[in-house]
Scaffold this motif. Structure first.
Motif, PDB file in Angstrom:
ATOM      1  N   ILE A  90       0.839  -1.206   0.000  1.00 33.84           N
ATOM      2  CA  ILE A  90       0.000   0.000   0.000  1.00 33.84           C
ATOM      3  C   ILE A  90       0.873   1.254   0.000  1.00 33.84           C
ATOM      4  CG2 ILE A  90      -1.700   1.334   1.335  1.00 33.84           C
ATOM      5  CD1 ILE A  90      -2.798  -1.437   2.304  1.00 33.84           C
ATOM      6  N   GLY A  91       1.895   1.252   0.868  1.00 30.77           N
ATOM      7  CA  GLY A  91       2.812   2.399   0.937  1.00 30.77           C
ATOM      8  C   GLY A  91       3.415   2.697  -0.425  1.00 30.77           C
ATOM      9  N   GLU A  92       3.816   1.640  -1.140  1.00 21.49           N
ATOM     10  CA  GLU A  92       4.460   1.836  -2.444  1.00 21.49           C
ATOM     11  C   GLU A  92       3.453   2.294  -3.506  1.00 21.49           C
ATOM     12  OE1 GLU A  92       6.314  -1.969  -2.653  1.00 21.49           O
ATOM     13  OE2 GLU A  92       7.764  -1.360  -1.127  1.00 21.49           O
ATOM     14  N   ILE A  93       2.234   1.741  -3.447  1.00 24.46           N
ATOM     15  CA  ILE A  93       1.195   2.147  -4.417  1.00 24.46           C
ATOM     16  C   ILE A  93       0.841   3.623  -4.220  1.00 24.46           C
ATOM     17  CG2 ILE A  93      -1.266   1.848  -5.020  1.00 24.46           C
ATOM     18  CD1 ILE A  93      -0.887  -1.147  -4.547  1.00 24.46           C
ATOM     19  N   VAL A  94       0.844   4.051  -2.963  1.00 20.81           N
ATOM     20  CA  VAL A  94       0.504   5.450  -2.672  1.00 20.81           C
ATOM     21  C   VAL A  94       1.655   6.375  -3.057  1.00 20.81           C
ATOM     22  CG1 VAL A  94       0.023   7.073  -0.782  1.00 20.81           C
ATOM     23  CG2 VAL A  94      -1.129   4.851  -0.828  1.00 20.81           C
ATOM     24  N   PHE A  95       2.875   5.980  -2.704  1.00 20.72           N
ATOM     25  CA  PHE A  95       4.032   6.879  -2.819  1.00 20.72           C
ATOM     26  C   PHE A  95       4.610   6.963  -4.229  1.00 20.72           C
ATOM     27  CE2 PHE A  95       8.559   7.906  -2.426  1.00 20.72           C
ATOM     28  CZ  PHE A  95       8.547   8.986  -1.549  1.00 20.72           C
ATOM     29  N   VAL A  96       4.891   5.786  -4.807  1.00 24.90           N
ATOM     30  CA  VAL A  96       5.693   5.765  -6.041  1.00 24.90           C
ATOM     31  C   VAL A  96       5.041   6.519  -7.213  1.00 24.90           C
ATOM     32  CG1 VAL A  96       6.844   4.273  -7.732  1.00 24.90           C
ATOM     33  CG2 VAL A  96       6.921   3.703  -5.299  1.00 24.90           C
ATOM     34  N   PRO A  97       3.752   6.263  -7.546  1.00 30.79           N
ATOM     35  CA  PRO A  97       3.176   6.992  -8.687  1.00 30.79           C
ATOM     36  C   PRO A  97       3.182   8.503  -8.489  1.00 30.79           C
ATOM     37  CG  PRO A  97       1.775   5.156  -8.052  1.00 30.79           C
ATOM     38  CD  PRO A  97       2.791   5.307  -6.977  1.00 30.79           C
ATOM     39  N   ALA A  98       2.995   8.941  -7.231  1.00 30.06           N
ATOM     40  CA  ALA A  98       2.985  10.390  -6.966  1.00 30.06           C
ATOM     41  C   ALA A  98       4.380  10.985  -7.092  1.00 30.06           C
ATOM     42  CB  ALA A  98       2.430  10.642  -5.556  1.00 30.06           C
ATOM     43  N   ALA A  99       5.388  10.203  -6.706  1.00 25.96           N
ATOM     44  CA  ALA A  99       6.749  10.735  -6.700  1.00 25.96           C
ATOM     45  C   ALA A  99       7.465  10.544  -8.045  1.00 25.96           C
ATOM     46  CB  ALA A  99       7.552  10.049  -5.589  1.00 25.96           C
ATOM     47  N   TRP A 100       7.081   9.482  -8.778  1.00 24.27           N
ATOM     48  CA  TRP A 100       7.817   9.053  -9.975  1.00 24.27           C
ATOM     49  C   TRP A 100       8.125  10.170 -10.977  1.00 24.27           C
ATOM     50  CZ3 TRP A 100      10.567   4.800 -10.626  1.00 24.27           C
ATOM     51  CH2 TRP A 100      11.020   4.491 -11.915  1.00 24.27           C
ATOM     52  N   PRO A 101       7.096  10.964 -11.415  1.00 27.53           N
ATOM     53  CA  PRO A 101       7.381  11.982 -12.432  1.00 27.53           C
ATOM     54  C   PRO A 101       8.390  13.031 -11.974  1.00 27.53           C
ATOM     55  CG  PRO A 101       5.013  11.762 -12.029  1.00 27.53           C
ATOM     56  CD  PRO A 101       5.701  10.981 -10.980  1.00 27.53           C
ATOM     57  N   ARG A 102       8.525  13.185 -10.654  1.00 33.79           N
ATOM     58  CA  ARG A 102       9.423  14.228 -10.137  1.00 33.79           C
ATOM     59  C   ARG A 102      10.825  13.689  -9.837  1.00 33.79           C
ATOM     60  NH1 ARG A 102       6.212  16.833  -5.262  1.00 33.79           N
ATOM     61  NH2 ARG A 102       8.121  18.084  -5.170  1.00 33.79           N
ATOM     62  N   LEU A 103      11.029  12.364 -10.049  1.00 35.80           N
ATOM     63  CA  LEU A 103      12.335  11.776  -9.717  1.00 35.80           C
ATOM     64  C   LEU A 103      13.299  11.897 -10.889  1.00 35.80           C
ATOM     65  CD1 LEU A 103      11.264   8.446  -7.936  1.00 35.80           C
ATOM     66  CD2 LEU A 103      12.039  10.555  -6.860  1.00 35.80           C
ATOM     67  N   SER A 104      14.587  12.085 -10.568  1.00 40.92           N
ATOM     68  CA  SER A 104      15.601  12.125 -11.622  1.00 40.92           C
ATOM     69  C   SER A 104      15.815  10.715 -12.161  1.00 40.92           C
ATOM     70  CB  SER A 104      16.918  12.672 -11.052  1.00 40.92           C
ATOM     71  OG  SER A 104      17.457  11.729 -10.147  1.00 40.92           O
ATOM     72  N   SER A 105      16.473  10.594 -13.317  1.00 39.30           N
ATOM     73  CA  SER A 105      16.631   9.263 -13.929  1.00 39.30           C
ATOM     74  C   SER A 105      17.467   8.339 -13.050  1.00 39.30           C
ATOM     75  CB  SER A 105      17.240   9.391 -15.324  1.00 39.30           C
ATOM     76  OG  SER A 105      18.392  10.183 -15.238  1.00 39.30           O
ATOM     77  N   VAL A 106      18.399   8.914 -12.258  1.00 38.36           N
ATOM     78  CA  VAL A 106      19.208   8.087 -11.347  1.00 38.36           C
ATOM     79  C   VAL A 106      18.290   7.416 -10.324  1.00 38.36           C
ATOM     80  CG1 VAL A 106      21.060   8.097  -9.631  1.00 38.36           C
ATOM     81  CG2 VAL A 106      21.189   9.599 -11.620  1.00 38.36           C
ATOM     82  N   HIS A 107      17.397   8.204  -9.739  1.00 33.71           N
ATOM     83  CA  HIS A 107      16.466   7.645  -8.745  1.00 33.71           C
ATOM     84  C   HIS A 107      15.472   6.695  -9.414  1.00 33.71           C
ATOM     85  CE1 HIS A 107      18.099   9.914  -5.526  1.00 33.71           C
ATOM     86  NE2 HIS A 107      17.748  11.097  -6.012  1.00 33.71           N
ATOM     87  N   GLN A 108      15.076   7.028 -10.647  1.00 33.67           N
ATOM     88  CA  GLN A 108      14.156   6.125 -11.367  1.00 33.67           C
ATOM     89  C   GLN A 108      14.811   4.775 -11.645  1.00 33.67           C
ATOM     90  OE1 GLN A 108      12.595   8.258 -14.748  1.00 33.67           O
ATOM     91  NE2 GLN A 108      11.004   9.238 -13.499  1.00 33.67           N
ATOM     92  N   PHE A 109      16.160   4.768 -11.677  1.00 30.79           N
ATOM     93  CA  PHE A 109      16.875   3.501 -11.843  1.00 30.79           C
ATOM     94  C   PHE A 109      16.901   2.721 -10.524  1.00 30.79           C
ATOM     95  CE2 PHE A 109      20.925   1.209 -11.282  1.00 30.79           C
ATOM     96  CZ  PHE A 109      20.819   0.275 -12.306  1.00 30.79           C
ATOM     97  N   TRP A 110      17.178   3.416  -9.421  1.00 34.54           N
ATOM     98  CA  TRP A 110      17.366   2.741  -8.125  1.00 34.54           C
ATOM     99  C   TRP A 110      16.067   2.345  -7.437  1.00 34.54           C
ATOM    100  CZ3 TRP A 110      21.489   0.281  -7.011  1.00 34.54           C
ATOM    101  CH2 TRP A 110      22.726   0.728  -7.478  1.00 34.54           C
ATOM    102  N   VAL A 111      15.027   3.201  -7.549  1.00 34.37           N
ATOM    103  CA  VAL A 111      13.789   2.947  -6.791  1.00 34.37           C
ATOM    104  C   VAL A 111      13.219   1.534  -7.029  1.00 34.37           C
ATOM    105  CG1 VAL A 111      11.351   3.648  -6.588  1.00 34.37           C
ATOM    106  CG2 VAL A 111      13.162   5.342  -6.346  1.00 34.37           C
TER     107      VAL A 111
END
Ligand code: ZN
Ligand code: ZN
Length: 406
Positions: A90-111
């Motif tokens: 649930i935490g990931e479903i809530v957090f990741v889609p909201a944060a994803w567009p604002r993350l840099s490509s480095v974080h998009q690789f690691w997350v």
């Protein structure tokens, strides 16, 4: 804002409650407020409720609770595992889609990697059993030598009907003897033992990394939003704790998906980190959760002056022939410990070298000078402690057999 502060406090209270409920019994917390609160939670509170229930309801409440409570606490059920996994999903479903567009490509690789690892390791922890069976019993007997302090040869498991290997313990939840038993983990519906310990430690590392990394990402995103929301000249005036808490409450309220999960991660990260720190300490000390309880009993006896030590070379003519098994183990000791109120007397006889029981034919004999009363646990050798790196290698499943240079 008030509501958000309440949510924060509730999450904090749940974290503290979980910490006390899970870790309060650990010997490390003996004689601390954590142990006291654990007793309040598990002993005083249920006892108090039982008294009230007996007086007012004739004990019906307790009978009903014992039935459901024994299921929750004693049976090997998946409730905690389901709760734990759902919280992550649930935490990931809530957090990741909201944060994803604002993350840099480095974080998009690691997350995705950081999120996936705990599931893989959790799965490995749950399915990897360390049970001792008829097939592997002989091999398990050779895994560790008996230290004759915590583990003595010749003890049979009354359920499994075979000799208990050193460092093993019968688990009533799993209904099996478990090799290098650490503890039965209700989160995993499984014992942490010789075969899944490496996955368990890795799970704790991956959870700690995920929660710290997630908290860092949450904080960075919220700070970024703060920059956009608050003009630079206003920030100079933003000083003091109340302003700081209020500002962050507004931020969390404005970005609830990132904010709520950020709070949850921030408050549960210390739980994961403290559990990891505790298990790192166990590896450093060359012991297990199961063994710390036994060591604490020895410590109490040593502090009470009830433990006497000698060397088998002083007692036996041919001490090396005592147990050929010991020579395969890198750490050797020839200590013999006994617990008694008075020092062993001259002419005392060791009933059995394996059980280290001192027999005193008569108390009027003078004390045997070969026995020394212990005053500190530093004087007791722990043969399972081979130094941090070798202990770590052992836990991680690598061989450490062979002499260790001092
Ligand atoms: Zn058993
Ligand atoms: Zn178990």
């Amino acid at each position: 804002m008030g509501a958000l502060r309440t949510v924060g406090l509730v999450i904090l209270a749940i974290s503290v409650f979980t910490f006390i409920a899970l870790f309060g019994r650990l010997p490390a917390f003996r004689k601390t407020p954590v142990a006291f609160l654990h007793r309040v939670l598990w002993v005083y509170l249920p006892n108090g409720l039982a008294v009230v229930d007996n007086g007012w309801f004739g004990g019906r409440g307790v009978r009903c609770w014992t039935r459901s409570g024994s299921y929750v606490l004693k049976e090997n059920h998946p409730l905690v595992l389901i709760f734990f996994t759902s919280l992550m999903v649930i935490g990931e479903i809530v957090f990741v889609p909201a944060a994803w567009p604002r993350l840099s490509s480095v974080h998009q690789f690691w997350v995705p990697i950081v999120i996936t690892l705990p599931y893989v390791l959790l799965y490995k922890c749950v399915v990897t059993k360390s049970f001792i069976t008829e097939d592997n019993h002989e091999e398990e007997m050779r895994r560790y030598p008996y230290d004759r302090v915590l583990f003595h040869p010749g003890h049979e498991c009354s359920t499994c009907h075979f000799l208990k290997p050193a460092r093993s313990k019968h688990c009533s939840f799993c209904n099996a003897c478990v090799s290098r038993h650490d503890h039965h983990c209700v989160w995993l519906m499984n014992c942490v033992g010789a075969n899944n310990c490496m996955y368990f430690i890795s799970l704790l590392v991956s959870l700690s990394v995920m929660l710290i990394y997630g908290s860092y990402l949450g904080k960075s995103l919220l700070s970024e939003s703060l920059e956009q929301l608050v003009p630079p000249d206003v920030k100079i005036a933003m000083q003091g704790w109340t302003t700081w808490i209020n500002t962050w409450s507004v931020l969390v309220a404005t970005y609830p998906r990132i904010g709520a999960v950020f709070l949850l991660m921030l408050m549960t990260a210390p739980l994961a980190v403290s559990f990891l720190a505790y298990h790192t300490y166990l590896i450093w000390a060359g012991t297990t959760t199961n063994e710390t309880a036994k060591w604490t009993d020895w410590k109490d006896d040593v502090e009470d002056g009830l433990v006497f030590k000698t060397r088998s070379s002083l007692i036996f003519e041919n001490p090396t022939a005592m147990d050929p098994h010991d020579r395969a183990w890198p750490v050797h000791t020839d200590q013999i410990l006994v617990t008694d109120e008075d020092p062993p007397t001259e002419g005392c006889l060791l009933m059995s070298s394996s059980n280290c029981i001192a027999h005193r034919p008569g108390s009027d004999l003078p004390p045997d000078p070969r026995w020394k009363r212990l005053h500190s646990m530093k004087e007791v050798d722990n043969i399972y402690d081979m130094g941090f790196w070798n202990n770590l290698r052992d836990v991680m499943g690598f061989s450490v057999r062979g002499p260790i240079s001092e």
